[in-house]
Design an enzyme around this catalytic site. Structure first.
Site, PDB file in Angstrom:
ATOM      1  N   GLY A  11       0.836  -1.214   0.000  1.00 57.99           N
ATOM      2  CA  GLY A  11       0.000   0.000   0.000  1.00 57.99           C
ATOM      3  C   GLY A  11       0.859   1.247   0.000  1.00 57.99           C
ATOM      4  N   ARG A  72       0.826  -5.044  -5.996  1.00 54.79           N
ATOM      5  CA  ARG A  72       0.846  -6.298  -5.251  1.00 54.79           C
ATOM      6  C   ARG A  72       1.348  -7.345  -6.240  1.00 54.79           C
ATOM      7  NH1 ARG A  72      -0.993  -4.350  -0.048  1.00 54.79           N
ATOM      8  NH2 ARG A  72      -2.531  -2.795  -0.528  1.00 54.79           N
ATOM      9  N   ASP A 103       4.674  -4.713   6.207  1.00 53.42           N
ATOM     10  CA  ASP A 103       5.238  -6.004   6.627  1.00 53.42           C
ATOM     11  C   ASP A 103       5.242  -7.050   5.508  1.00 53.42           C
ATOM     12  OD1 ASP A 103       2.514  -6.185   6.783  1.00 53.42           O
ATOM     13  OD2 ASP A 103       2.446  -6.905   8.854  1.00 53.42           O
ATOM     14  N   THR A 125       3.974   2.803   5.714  1.00 54.93           N
ATOM     15  CA  THR A 125       2.573   2.366   5.742  1.00 54.93           C
ATOM     16  C   THR A 125       1.809   3.270   6.699  1.00 54.93           C
ATOM     17  OG1 THR A 125       1.075   0.634   6.529  1.00 54.93           O
ATOM     18  CG2 THR A 125       3.286   0.566   7.408  1.00 54.93           C
ATOM     19  N   ASP A 127      -0.634   2.567   8.529  1.00 54.25           N
ATOM     20  CA  ASP A 127      -1.249   1.863   9.661  1.00 54.25           C
ATOM     21  C   ASP A 127      -0.446   1.896  10.963  1.00 54.25           C
ATOM     22  OD1 ASP A 127      -3.399   1.211   8.123  1.00 54.25           O
ATOM     23  OD2 ASP A 127      -2.825  -0.874   7.783  1.00 54.25           O
ATOM     24  N   ASP A 129       1.761  -0.225  11.907  1.00 56.90           N
ATOM     25  CA  ASP A 129       1.580  -1.584  12.431  1.00 56.90           C
ATOM     26  C   ASP A 129       2.850  -2.417  12.364  1.00 56.90           C
ATOM     27  OD1 ASP A 129       1.714  -1.769   9.700  1.00 56.90           O
ATOM     28  OD2 ASP A 129       0.002  -3.103   9.471  1.00 56.90           O
ATOM     29  N   ARG A 171      -6.380  -2.475   9.484  1.00 56.90           N
ATOM     30  CA  ARG A 171      -6.885  -3.855   9.407  1.00 56.90           C
ATOM     31  C   ARG A 171      -6.548  -4.642  10.668  1.00 56.90           C
ATOM     32  NH1 ARG A 171      -4.344  -5.854   4.072  1.00 56.90           N
ATOM     33  NH2 ARG A 171      -3.206  -3.986   4.560  1.00 56.90           N
TER      34      ARG A 171
HETATM   35  P1  ADP Z   1       2.446  -4.248   2.628  1.00 57.15           P
HETATM   36  O1  ADP Z   1       3.892  -4.258   2.298  1.00 57.15           O
HETATM   37  O2  ADP Z   1       1.869  -2.866   2.609  1.00 57.15           O
HETATM   38  O3  ADP Z   1       2.158  -5.024   3.906  1.00 57.15           O
HETATM   39  P2  ADP Z   1       1.414  -6.515   1.057  1.00 57.15           P
HETATM   40  O4  ADP Z   1       1.147  -7.358   2.240  1.00 57.15           O
HETATM   41  O5  ADP Z   1       0.403  -6.474  -0.027  1.00 57.15           O
HETATM   42  O6  ADP Z   1       1.648  -4.983   1.443  1.00 57.15           O
HETATM   43  O7  ADP Z   1       2.799  -6.987   0.435  1.00 57.15           O
HETATM   44  C1  ADP Z   1       3.334  -6.337  -0.689  1.00 57.15           C
HETATM   45  C2  ADP Z   1       4.046  -7.332  -1.582  1.00 57.15           C
HETATM   46  O8  ADP Z   1       5.119  -7.928  -0.862  1.00 57.15           O
HETATM   47  C3  ADP Z   1       3.203  -8.496  -2.055  1.00 57.15           C
HETATM   48  O9  ADP Z   1       2.386  -8.175  -3.154  1.00 57.15           O
HETATM   49  C4  ADP Z   1       4.284  -9.493  -2.437  1.00 57.15           C
HETATM   50  O10 ADP Z   1       4.842  -9.178  -3.699  1.00 57.15           O
HETATM   51  C5  ADP Z   1       5.355  -9.242  -1.367  1.00 57.15           C
HETATM   52  N1  ADP Z   1       5.188 -10.242  -0.299  1.00 57.15           N
HETATM   53  C6  ADP Z   1       4.216 -10.313   0.647  1.00 57.15           C
HETATM   54  N2  ADP Z   1       4.345 -11.401   1.424  1.00 57.15           N
HETATM   55  C7  ADP Z   1       5.433 -12.074   0.949  1.00 57.15           C
HETATM   56  C8  ADP Z   1       6.077 -13.307   1.297  1.00 57.15           C
HETATM   57  N3  ADP Z   1       5.628 -14.071   2.292  1.00 57.15           N
HETATM   58  N4  ADP Z   1       7.181 -13.653   0.593  1.00 57.15           N
HETATM   59  C9  ADP Z   1       7.636 -12.896  -0.414  1.00 57.15           C
HETATM   60  N5  ADP Z   1       7.058 -11.750  -0.807  1.00 57.15           N
HETATM   61  C10 ADP Z   1       5.969 -11.330  -0.145  1.00 57.15           C
END
Ligand code: ADP
Length: 319
Positions: A11, A72, A103, A125, A127, A129, A171
């Site tokens: 995000g 994403r 995260d 982010t 949040d 968090d 969230r």
């Molecule tokens: P944020 O970073 O804001 O928490 P997301 O949870 O959507 O957002 O994660 C962003 C991107 O990070 C995902 O679309 C994916 O490409 C990568 N990602 C998330 N989880 C994993 C994971 N377990 N292993 C590798 N890459 C990941």
């Protein structure tokens, strides 16, 4: 290390641009080449990579969003996806990567580091968090956006003698709701980390009404559930006219506050320092106004805890 890459992922958050600028300028200050990777991990897999110059990050410090865009990318959760990413980085001769995101993005950075590619995470982010940092980039701006909206709603709430339910982002983490609630004198704050008894909420509303309060503000973090549903339940239980506002994506945009710009500048620069010192698998953060760094795995394994003394204080001040 002579070539560093930077990407934003997950995000978007206000202040990400200030962080990109800091990474780019700090690299160039140290005569290190720097590459922008567009659209997060998706762009990394696709090789959407461009060399950045001093001017590439001109006039962005005050802008919301991210000039590198974000995406994403489910494929990056797989070994093959990560391997493709590393191949692209190697093709450009990039030796270290700064990942600005939440995260989920940090999980990606951790995986790359485990595969031998040095990464540093910068928490971006709204949040707030992420463990191991007091604040994430974007939180302060989002909070101020929420406050501005609630102030306006408060005017109309008083005029019409209504109960207002305001759903804010968060969230898994209630920091936006908690801080906004305390900053705006909300009667009730609902956050995922605390189970609040519905009957108590109703009692408080009724007591306030009996004392002549003309309005009540209830802030609900999205992680608790739908603000619209909650508003219906409140109206049914109290018979007070109740309105619901879902602030939604307005909370993500806008020009970053001074605090977020300064934080982003400090954390972006630190991430470059770490890579140049041969560090990997770390995340940068701010604790007690000092720039710090922690093992990214440690940060991912721990949960950011909201300050529940603030929660209690809010209750005491809004009796
Ligand atoms: P944020 O970073 O804001 O928490 P997301 O949870 O959507 O957002 O994660 C962003 C991107 O990070 C995902 O679309 C994916 O490409 C990568 N990602 C998330 N989880 C994993 C994971 N377990 N292993 C590798 N890459 C990941």
């Amino acid at each position: 290390m002579k070539k560093i890459g930077v990407l934003t992922s997950g995000g978007d958050a206000p202040g990400m641009n200030a962080a990109i600028r800091s990474v780019v300028r700090k690299c160039l200050y140290h005569n290190v080449e720097v590459y922008g990777i567009y659209y997060g991990y998706q762009g990394l897999i696709d090789g959407n990579i461009k060399k950045m110059e001093l001017g590439s990050v001109g006039d962005i410090i005050q802008r919301g969003g991210t000039m590198l865009y974000t995406a994403r990318c489910p494929e990056f959760k797989t070994d093959e996806g990560q391997q493709k990413g590393i191949e692209q980085l190697e093709k450009y001769g990039i030796e270290g990567l700064v990942v600005i995101g939440g995260d989920g993005s940090f999980m990606g950075a951790k995986k790359l580091t485990e595969k031998g590619f040095p990464c540093i995470g910068v928490p971006g982010t709204i949040d707030n968090d992420i463990a191991a940092t007091d604040y994430t980039i974007g939180f302060d701006t989002a909070l101020n956006t929420v406050i501005e909206a609630i102030d306006k709603i408060r005017d109309t709430a008083t005029s019409h003698e209504r109960t207002y339910v305001i759903e804010v982002m968060g969230r898994d983490a209630g920091d936006i709701a908690l801080w906004a609630g305390l900053a705006d004198g909300a009667e009730t704050i609902l956050i995922p980390e605390v189970d609040e008894d519905f009957n108590h909420i109703v009692d408080r509303l009724k007591r306030g009404h009996d004392r002549g309060k003309r309005h009540s503000i209830i802030i609900v973090a999205e992680g608790v559930g739908s603000g619209v549903d909650f508003g219906k339940r409140i109206q049914e239980a109290t018979n007070f006219e109740t309105r619901v506002t879902v602030l939604g994506h307005t909370q993500r945009g806008g020009s970053p506050t001074a605090y977020d710009r300064v934080l982003a500048s400090r954390l972006g620069a630190k991430s470059v320092d770490l890579l140049l010192n041969g560090e990997a698998g770390r995340m940068v953060g701010i604790q007690n106004n000092q720039v710090v760094d922690h093992d990214i795995i440690e940060a991912l394994n721990n949960k950011h805890a909201p300050d529940l003394t603030m929660y209690q204080l809010s209750k005491e001040l809004s009796i």
